[in-house]
Design a protein around this motif. Structure first.
Motif, PDB file in Angstrom:
ATOM      1  N   ASP A   1       0.850  -1.192   0.000  1.00 33.77           N
ATOM      2  CA  ASP A   1       0.000   0.000   0.000  1.00 33.77           C
ATOM      3  C   ASP A   1       0.882   1.237   0.000  1.00 33.77           C
ATOM      4  O   ASP A   1       1.758   1.377   0.859  1.00 33.77           O
ATOM      5  CB  ASP A   1      -0.911   0.011   1.228  1.00 33.77           C
ATOM      6  CG  ASP A   1      -1.951  -1.096   1.153  1.00 33.77           C
ATOM      7  OD1 ASP A   1      -2.276  -1.520   0.031  1.00 33.77           O
ATOM      8  OD2 ASP A   1      -2.422  -1.536   2.219  1.00 33.77           O
TER       9      ASP A   1
ATOM     10  N   GLN B   1      -8.165   3.783  -1.654  1.00 32.29           N
ATOM     11  CA  GLN B   1      -8.886   3.280  -0.483  1.00 32.29           C
ATOM     12  C   GLN B   1      -8.653   4.202   0.700  1.00 32.29           C
ATOM     13  O   GLN B   1      -7.601   4.838   0.814  1.00 32.29           O
ATOM     14  CB  GLN B   1      -8.406   1.863  -0.142  1.00 32.29           C
ATOM     15  CG  GLN B   1      -8.665   0.861  -1.256  1.00 32.29           C
ATOM     16  CD  GLN B   1      -8.129  -0.517  -0.937  1.00 32.29           C
ATOM     17  OE1 GLN B   1      -7.256  -0.658  -0.077  1.00 32.29           O
ATOM     18  NE2 GLN B   1      -8.639  -1.520  -1.628  1.00 32.29           N
TER      19      GLN B   1
ATOM     20  N   SER C   1      -8.660   4.882   5.077  1.00 31.10           N
ATOM     21  CA  SER C   1      -7.925   4.239   6.182  1.00 31.10           C
ATOM     22  C   SER C   1      -8.596   2.953   6.653  1.00 31.10           C
ATOM     23  O   SER C   1      -7.964   2.105   7.274  1.00 31.10           O
ATOM     24  CB  SER C   1      -7.795   5.221   7.348  1.00 31.10           C
ATOM     25  OG  SER C   1      -9.079   5.663   7.757  1.00 31.10           O
ATOM     26  N   SER C   2      -9.905   2.789   6.358  1.00 35.25           N
ATOM     27  CA  SER C   2     -10.622   1.566   6.746  1.00 35.25           C
ATOM     28  C   SER C   2     -10.559   0.491   5.668  1.00 35.25           C
ATOM     29  O   SER C   2     -11.133  -0.584   5.831  1.00 35.25           O
ATOM     30  CB  SER C   2     -12.098   1.901   7.036  1.00 35.25           C
ATOM     31  OG  SER C   2     -12.193   2.871   8.039  1.00 35.25           O
ATOM     32  N   GLY C   3      -9.893   0.790   4.548  1.00 33.35           N
ATOM     33  CA  GLY C   3      -9.785  -0.184   3.471  1.00 33.35           C
ATOM     34  C   GLY C   3     -10.947  -0.166   2.510  1.00 33.35           C
ATOM     35  O   GLY C   3     -11.056  -1.039   1.656  1.00 33.35           O
ATOM     36  N   ARG C   4     -11.829   0.829   2.623  1.00 34.13           N
ATOM     37  CA  ARG C   4     -12.974   0.913   1.726  1.00 34.13           C
ATOM     38  C   ARG C   4     -12.627   1.740   0.503  1.00 34.13           C
ATOM     39  O   ARG C   4     -11.908   2.733   0.589  1.00 34.13           O
ATOM     40  CB  ARG C   4     -14.176   1.554   2.441  1.00 34.13           C
ATOM     41  CG  ARG C   4     -14.733   0.679   3.561  1.00 34.13           C
ATOM     42  CD  ARG C   4     -15.956   1.310   4.182  1.00 34.13           C
ATOM     43  NE  ARG C   4     -16.545   0.423   5.200  1.00 34.13           N
ATOM     44  CZ  ARG C   4     -17.592   0.724   5.934  1.00 34.13           C
ATOM     45  NH1 ARG C   4     -18.180   1.913   5.769  1.00 34.13           N
ATOM     46  NH2 ARG C   4     -18.058  -0.137   6.821  1.00 34.13           N
TER      47      ARG C   4
END
Length: 328
Positions: free
Chosen positions: A208, A253, A255-258
């Motif tokens: 990432d 994305q 910080s929550s990966g969404r």
């Protein structure tokens, strides 16, 4: 056989040596001028754009020359090596002098192959020395044009070109058609290698990459490209310093990966590019990137050189088999 091969090949060798000497003089003179400009302008932090624009033409021309020369070697040295003998019938004179077919072909391939590898290696060395300051600025040795013109892969290209030309000449038996076929096949292989084979020589790393002000400066794309409306994905094509990025544009994305979409992207575009990027840098976004790390550069150089040398050995072996069993 070695003396006869030298006698047959000496004119081509003389032309190549003259051309190489002229290129060497140009690269050495220009290389010292380039270094003076680099230390006077770039190293002090000024005039970077002027420096790169001034030396763009010789930089890319020299790199392209290293890629072109093996193809020319295959067409003008490799293809006539056997085709001309078969076309004129002079091969029978040699075979009637108790020279075996295998020895005849082996000496020709080794002699011309060694000269070709030495020529390509020397040219690559000169261009690499000339271009070293600009290479440091670009900081990406995986670019196909530069990868094929640096390091040890030009040696593999040259050896392959000679074996390919000789094999085609053996099958076609006509000099000019063999030269054309050799050139077409060599160019096709040079396109297929970076597009189809090279990306799979090592499994890519994946990590990432944060969407920061620095990574956005090197991005080739940030925005909405696939559709409109609130669900349009927000994508970015980020670079990794010195690495070969394979993934292209990937969805951003949070910080929550969404996945971030047009509906959830929080920054206003109306404030200008600087304000937009400053806002994104504070949003804690990231992008998953697949890439080949910079420290794998020499691994790829060795892999690709080994592939071309294996192809060279295969073509040479096939040519010898065809010469002994199929050629009347």
């Amino acid at each position: 056989m070695t003396w006869m091969t030298w006698r047959q090949f000496r004119m081509q060798l003389l032309v190549a040596a003259t051309a190489l000497a002229a290129v060497a003089v140009y690269l050495l003179v220009s290389g010292f001028q380039l270094r003076d400009a680099y230390h006077n302008d770039v190293a002090t932090g000024s005039n970077l754009s002027q420096f790169t624009s001034q030396y763009d033409l010789p930089y890319y021309f020299g790199s392209a020359l290293v890629l072109v020369v093996p193809g020319l070697i295959g067409a003008f040295w490799g293809a006539p090596l056997i085709a001309r003998e078969l076309e004129t019938g002079t091969h029978r004179l040699v075979w009637n002098q108790s020279i075996t077919r295998t020895r005849w072909l082996t000496v020709k391939l080794l002699f011309v192959g060694a000269v070709a590898v030495a020529t390509a290696g020397l040219l690559s060395l000169l261009v690499s020395w000339f271009a070293a300051p600009v290479d440091r600025i670009n900081d990406n040795r995986f670019i196909p044009l530069l990868f094929g013109a640096r390091g040890i892969v030009p040696l593999g290209y040259a050896a392959f070109a000679v074996a390919l030309g000789a094999c085609v000449g053996l099958l076609v038996r006509r000099t000019v058609p063999a030269m054309a076929v050799t050139l077409v096949v060599f160019v096709a292989v040079q396109f297929l290698m970076p597009l189809v084979v090279r990306p799979h020589l090592e499994s890519p790393a994946r990590s990432d990459v944060a969407l920061t002000a620095e990574t956005m400066r090197s991005a080739s794309l940030i925005g909405f490209t696939n559709g409109t409306g609130p669900n349009a994905p927000f994508v970015a094509d980020l670079g990794v310093p010195g690495a070969w990025v394979l993934s292209g544009a990937e969805q951003v994305q949070n910080s929550s990966g969404r996945a971030v979409t047009m509906a959830t992207e929080p920054c206003e575009h109306a404030g200008g590019a600087d304000a937009f990027q400053s806002c994104l840098a504070k949003a804690d976004f990231h992008v998953a990137v697949s890439y080949q790390p910079a420290d794998r550069y020499w691994t790829f150089q060795w892999y690709e050189t080994a592939i071309f040398l294996a192809l060279t050995a295969g073509l040479a072996g096939f040519s010898m088999w065809w010469l002994r069993r199929r050629l009347a």
